[in-house]
Design a protein around this motif. Sequence first.
Motif, PDB file in Angstrom:
ATOM      1  N   UNK A  91       0.881  -1.162   0.000  1.00  0.00           N
ATOM      2  CA  UNK A  91       0.000   0.000   0.000  1.00  0.00           C
ATOM      3  C   UNK A  91       0.917   1.210   0.000  1.00  0.00           C
ATOM      4  N   UNK A  92       0.701   2.141  -0.931  1.00  0.00           N
ATOM      5  CA  UNK A  92       1.596   3.295  -1.016  1.00  0.00           C
ATOM      6  C   UNK A  92       0.869   4.536  -1.508  1.00  0.00           C
ATOM      7  N   UNK A  93       1.389   5.686  -1.078  1.00  0.00           N
ATOM      8  CA  UNK A  93       0.918   6.968  -1.599  1.00  0.00           C
ATOM      9  C   UNK A  93       1.767   7.309  -2.815  1.00  0.00           C
ATOM     10  N   UNK A  94       1.356   8.315  -3.543  1.00  0.00           N
ATOM     11  CA  UNK A  94       2.230   8.871  -4.572  1.00  0.00           C
ATOM     12  C   UNK A  94       3.305   9.680  -3.854  1.00  0.00           C
ATOM     13  N   UNK A  95       4.290  10.115  -4.587  1.00  0.00           N
ATOM     14  CA  UNK A  95       5.279  11.033  -4.018  1.00  0.00           C
ATOM     15  C   UNK A  95       4.676  12.430  -4.059  1.00  0.00           C
ATOM     16  N   UNK A  96       4.876  13.155  -2.995  1.00  0.00           N
ATOM     17  CA  UNK A  96       4.415  14.535  -2.925  1.00  0.00           C
ATOM     18  C   UNK A  96       5.561  15.388  -2.435  1.00  0.00           C
TER      19      UNK A  96
END
Length: 145
Positions: free
Chosen positions: A97-102
């Motif tokens: 499970x991962x977010x995008x890079x911000x």
Amino acid sequence: MRWFITCLLAVALSGARADEKPPSERLDPPTVCGDFLKAEGLQRADVKFVACKPGEFGGIDNLSAEYRIQGKDVISVENWLVKLAHVRRLKRACCIWETSRGNFKGRDGSEYEVSMAAETTIRSRRDLPKVPFFHLTVTHYLRSP
């Protein structure tokens, strides 16, 4: 005429100073590893600093601070990261499970890159609180490409 030029010069100089931050608010960009969130006044009780290490990506030196978030707190931290760093919400890809890079801009004007992830077999978003912990990475590049 001399009085007029003196007044113009005084107004121009005072206008330039009005845009400057007082010295007490100015920070230098980080040049050594540390807890970047704490240094930027963004420390949270549910985000625990673990370590920081120098690294390199694409030939550019960086400093990466690692944090740990318990699964029970992940939705709250995710909401915060969406607002702070404009990441996309956690998505499942294979076994991660991962977010995008911000990114966000620090008080010193430096850019910080942010991402959060956890390796798990959990498939449902509603079960994310069951994940033992997530990793949050905050990276500061020491120079621009």
